[in-house]
Design a protein around this motif. Structure first.
Motif, PDB file in Angstrom:
ATOM      1  N   ASN A  71      -9.932   4.138   0.741  1.00  0.00           N
ATOM      2  CA  ASN A  71      -9.604   3.180   1.531  1.00  0.00           C
ATOM      3  C   ASN A  71      -9.266   2.632   1.073  1.00  0.00           C
ATOM      4  N   LEU A  72      -7.885   1.580   0.690  1.00  0.00           N
ATOM      5  CA  LEU A  72      -6.714   0.736   0.353  1.00  0.00           C
ATOM      6  C   LEU A  72      -6.407  -0.410   1.335  1.00  0.00           C
ATOM      7  N   SER A  73      -7.224  -1.398   0.886  1.00  0.00           N
ATOM      8  CA  SER A  73      -6.098  -2.523   1.073  1.00  0.00           C
ATOM      9  C   SER A  73      -5.791  -2.871   1.138  1.00  0.00           C
ATOM     10  N   PRO A  74      -4.122  -3.564   1.205  1.00  0.00           N
ATOM     11  CA  PRO A  74      -3.196  -4.107   0.093  1.00  0.00           C
ATOM     12  C   PRO A  74      -3.546  -5.768   0.302  1.00  0.00           C
ATOM     13  N   THR A  75      -3.772  -6.070  -0.715  1.00  0.00           N
ATOM     14  CA  THR A  75      -3.630  -7.482  -0.786  1.00  0.00           C
ATOM     15  C   THR A  75      -3.075  -8.536  -1.027  1.00  0.00           C
ATOM     16  N   TYR A  76      -3.169  -9.371  -0.223  1.00  0.00           N
ATOM     17  CA  TYR A  76      -2.343 -10.593  -0.226  1.00  0.00           C
ATOM     18  C   TYR A  76      -3.218 -11.941   0.320  1.00  0.00           C
ATOM     19  N   PRO A  77      -1.946 -12.528  -1.555  1.00  0.00           N
ATOM     20  CA  PRO A  77      -2.447 -13.967  -1.791  1.00  0.00           C
ATOM     21  C   PRO A  77      -1.926 -15.167  -0.558  1.00  0.00           C
ATOM     22  N   ARG A  78      -2.021 -16.099  -0.055  1.00  0.00           N
ATOM     23  CA  ARG A  78      -2.143 -17.033   0.416  1.00  0.00           C
ATOM     24  C   ARG A  78      -1.364 -17.797   0.359  1.00  0.00           C
ATOM     25  N   SER A  79      -0.405 -18.158  -1.185  1.00  0.00           N
ATOM     26  CA  SER A  79       0.448 -18.186  -1.176  1.00  0.00           C
ATOM     27  C   SER A  79       0.882 -17.788  -3.062  1.00  0.00           C
ATOM     28  N   GLN A  80       1.864 -18.704  -3.071  1.00  0.00           N
ATOM     29  CA  GLN A  80       1.977 -18.661  -4.408  1.00  0.00           C
ATOM     30  C   GLN A  80       1.752 -19.372  -5.063  1.00  0.00           C
ATOM     31  N   ASN A  81       1.407 -20.370  -5.253  1.00  0.00           N
ATOM     32  CA  ASN A  81       0.742 -20.920  -6.369  1.00  0.00           C
ATOM     33  C   ASN A  81      -0.340 -20.141  -7.137  1.00  0.00           C
ATOM     34  N   LYS A  82      -0.296 -20.415  -8.181  1.00  0.00           N
ATOM     35  CA  LYS A  82      -0.587 -19.486  -9.397  1.00  0.00           C
ATOM     36  C   LYS A  82      -2.120 -19.230  -9.377  1.00  0.00           C
ATOM     37  N   GLN A  83      -2.561 -20.006  -9.025  1.00  0.00           N
ATOM     38  CA  GLN A  83      -4.265 -19.597  -8.269  1.00  0.00           C
ATOM     39  C   GLN A  83      -4.592 -19.163  -7.766  1.00  0.00           C
ATOM     40  N   TYR A 108      -2.388  -4.631  10.895  1.00  0.00           N
ATOM     41  CA  TYR A 108      -0.651  -5.653   9.852  1.00  0.00           C
ATOM     42  C   TYR A 108      -0.834  -3.983   9.458  1.00  0.00           C
ATOM     43  N   GLU A 109       0.418  -3.614   9.962  1.00  0.00           N
ATOM     44  CA  GLU A 109       0.734  -2.373  10.565  1.00  0.00           C
ATOM     45  C   GLU A 109       1.995  -2.775   8.934  1.00  0.00           C
ATOM     46  N   LYS A 110       2.336  -3.997   8.717  1.00  0.00           N
ATOM     47  CA  LYS A 110       3.639  -3.319   7.369  1.00  0.00           C
ATOM     48  C   LYS A 110       2.234  -2.987   6.555  1.00  0.00           C
ATOM     49  N   GLY A 111       1.134  -3.152   6.181  1.00  0.00           N
ATOM     50  CA  GLY A 111       0.134  -2.881   5.256  1.00  0.00           C
ATOM     51  C   GLY A 111       0.501  -1.347   4.401  1.00  0.00           C
ATOM     52  N   ILE A 112       0.264  -0.734   5.437  1.00  0.00           N
ATOM     53  CA  ILE A 112       0.518   0.880   5.685  1.00  0.00           C
ATOM     54  C   ILE A 112       1.972   1.177   4.606  1.00  0.00           C
ATOM     55  N   TYR A 113       2.742   0.510   4.786  1.00  0.00           N
ATOM     56  CA  TYR A 113       4.295   0.617   4.508  1.00  0.00           C
ATOM     57  C   TYR A 113       3.990  -0.108   2.755  1.00  0.00           C
ATOM     58  N   ASP A 114       3.359  -1.567   2.247  1.00  0.00           N
ATOM     59  CA  ASP A 114       3.103  -1.984   1.493  1.00  0.00           C
ATOM     60  C   ASP A 114       2.307  -0.758   0.322  1.00  0.00           C
ATOM     61  N   LEU A 115       1.100  -0.026   1.236  1.00  0.00           N
ATOM     62  CA  LEU A 115       0.536   0.532   0.242  1.00  0.00           C
ATOM     63  C   LEU A 115       1.347   1.857  -0.117  1.00  0.00           C
ATOM     64  N   ALA A 164      -8.135  -5.899  -8.289  1.00  0.00           N
ATOM     65  CA  ALA A 164      -8.525  -5.259  -9.651  1.00  0.00           C
ATOM     66  C   ALA A 164     -10.192  -4.001  -9.271  1.00  0.00           C
ATOM     67  N   PHE A 165     -10.881  -5.256  -8.291  1.00  0.00           N
ATOM     68  CA  PHE A 165     -12.014  -5.157  -7.721  1.00  0.00           C
ATOM     69  C   PHE A 165     -11.523  -3.662  -6.959  1.00  0.00           C
ATOM     70  N   TYR A 166     -11.137  -4.002  -5.669  1.00  0.00           N
ATOM     71  CA  TYR A 166     -11.419  -3.133  -4.544  1.00  0.00           C
ATOM     72  C   TYR A 166     -10.199  -2.321  -4.091  1.00  0.00           C
ATOM     73  N   VAL A 167      -8.519  -2.055  -4.663  1.00  0.00           N
ATOM     74  CA  VAL A 167      -8.736  -1.033  -4.940  1.00  0.00           C
ATOM     75  C   VAL A 167      -8.286  -0.479  -6.428  1.00  0.00           C
ATOM     76  N   ARG A 168      -7.757  -1.022  -7.681  1.00  0.00           N
ATOM     77  CA  ARG A 168      -7.769  -0.443  -8.607  1.00  0.00           C
ATOM     78  C   ARG A 168      -9.038   0.115  -9.553  1.00  0.00           C
TER      79      ARG A 168
END
Length: 470
Positions: free
Chosen positions: A224-236, A342-349, A246-250
């Motif tokens: 079960n793989l959920s692409p991970t998206y950050p809130r923003s491009q802020n480095k934090q 979020y259908e595009k997530g399946i493409y990103d995966l 790393a915890f949930y996908v890799r």
């Protein structure tokens, strides 16, 4: 613009379910499972007090069900084999001849109807006697699993199209050792890390045993793989997303497909004294016995941000020490399950697998929409008119088609699920099937989505407004 989306020749159109969620106990002999034990001891934890005693009663109705597979356009179908049924003496000892006969009958019937059997070996249901020995934290259980796997390869290898060692191995770790939604309901990350490592080792050892038999089928794992998206491009935020990933996908994807562990995760576990114990030979076995095919279960994305509040370091160590979930404004939700659509997530995966995992042969092994109280949508013929599920399937498959056009080796699509089945602690709260189930009569009725699925399978595609794709 409406366009016919045609899928590759011999595309796998099908669905999936599991032994504990569909078979019922039956009379073949079966050890008590962890789920049966938990239901016996804490029935209040299960929706409306419904346990796995009968479920879809597939053990008595499999011939009827396989005809329904035909009527809904299946050319492939994933089942699991019950470890507790195969070894009714607590997961070890003598194999059960009645179980062998039952599964051979089911697999033979599938093949006779030109439905490719995909077989998964572990779908959350462990013999309770092995849970008492420590479950996946125990090396003894790893060896018992390998014996179970080897027995299945030997008994059913001539009938199975593809094999899978585990379905969603992350689930029992999160639920059983971190989040309290899966037996044994322990909150202890280090035990969870041990259980995770031993699961990965069991996967590799099963593959090693499989390769010794020179079967024509392939073997892999379903994650079960959920692409991970950050809130923003802020480095934090980017770092928070990287750690969550790393915890949930890799965590399982890397060792089970590449044979290596993600450095970021290992470094964190070392820094916080959460590493599992292992032997050097284990790493060699894991490196040399990786998946030949990969099942991708996709339901929702994961959105995260840098933590806004301080962690209580006196509390149990958890992945959320390093990030928070981000509640993105404007997201579309399946309100019944509480999941974002979020259908595009399946493409990103799919693109991630193409670019970072040698484009391993893969398929969508689960994707689906659970909806409560579907009787609201019954038409005058007592058929569920689930147009929302048809739209959900088409919207996700359009992105799968786009990924295939861009070189991803996606060989099929399996919906969760075939007939409304028992869903662990949620029982029958949300219905996912192409076929509806009346719990009292066990009557099966094909939904509108089941009729659509057959048309799509026969046409090997469907018409779609491609302007909707991002």
């Amino acid at each position: 613009m409406n366009k016919m989306l045609a899928f590759p020749k011999d595309f796998w159109w099908g669905s999936a379910w599991s032994a504990e969620q569909a078979e019922g106990r039956g009379e073949t002999g079966k050890a008590e499972t962890n789920w049966e034990h938990w239901f016996k001891t804490e029935p209040n934890r299960f929706y409306e007090g419904v346990g796995p005693e009968i479920t879809t009663d597939h053990i008595h109705r499999y011939k009827e069900d396989i005809q329904l597979l035909k009527e809904t356009g299946h050319n492939s179908f994933r089942i699991s084999i019950s470890w507790a049924r195969m070894f009714p003496n607590g997961g070890v000892g003598e194999v059960n001849d009645k179980a062998i006969s039952f599964y051979r009958d089911v697999l033979t019937e599938l093949n006779k109807n030109d439905i490719k059997p995909f077989v998964n070996l572990f779908h959350f249901d462990m013999p309770y006697a092995l849970e008492e020995k420590g479950g996946w934290t125990s090396r003894e259980v790893v060896e018992a699993y390998v014996t179970f796997a080897r027995t299945c390869f030997h008994e059913f290898g001539d009938l199975v199209y593809h094999w899978f060692t585990f379905n969603e191995p992350l689930g029992p770790i999160l639920g059983g050792y971190l989040e309290n939604f899966h037996y044994p309901n322990v909150v202890d990350f280090k035990k969870g890390a041990q259980a995770a490592f031993n699961t990965i080792l069991a996967h590799a050892k099963a593959i090693k045993a499989f390769k010794e038999l020179n079967l024509t089928s392939k073997i892999g794992v379903i994650l079960n793989l959920s692409p991970t998206y950050p809130r923003s491009q802020n480095k934090q935020d980017l770092e928070a997303a990287s750690i969550a990933d790393a915890f949930y996908v890799r965590s399982f994807l890397d060792p089970m497909v590449k044979g290596t562990f993600p450095k970021k995760l290992v470094d964190i576990l070392k820094n916080y004294n959460q590493m599992p114990s292992y032997e050097e030979v284990d790493l060699k076995i894991i490196a040399e016995n990786t998946s030949q095919i990969l099942g991708l279960n996709y339901y929702e994305p994961r959105r995260v941000q840098a933590r806004l509040t301080k962690i209580n370091e006196q509390g149990p160590f958890l992945p959320e020490w390093f990030f928070e979930l981000h509640d993105m404004p404007g997201k579309r939700m399946n309100i019944y399950r509480g999941w974002e659509i979020y259908e595009k997530g399946i493409y990103d995966l799919c693109i991630d697998i193409r670019d970072n995992y040698d484009n391993i042969e893969a398929f969508i092994s689960e994707n689906g929409m659970g909806v409560a109280n579907e009787t609201r949508f019954m038409n005058n013929d007592n058929q569920v008119n689930d147009s929302y599920r048809i739209d959900f399937i088409k919207d996700h498959l359009a992105y799968v088609h786009k990924a295939i056009q861009e070189g991803c080796r996606i060989k099929g699509y399996h919906l969760w699920t075939f007939i409304d089945c028992w869903s662990w602690i949620n029982a029958y709260k949300n219905r996912y099937g192409l076929v509806s189930l009346d719990l009292k009569s066990q009557e099966r009725t094909i939904k509108k989505s089941g009729e659509f699925y057959k048309k799509m399978s026969l046409a090997n595609g469907f018409e779609y407004d491609t302007d909707k794709l991002v």
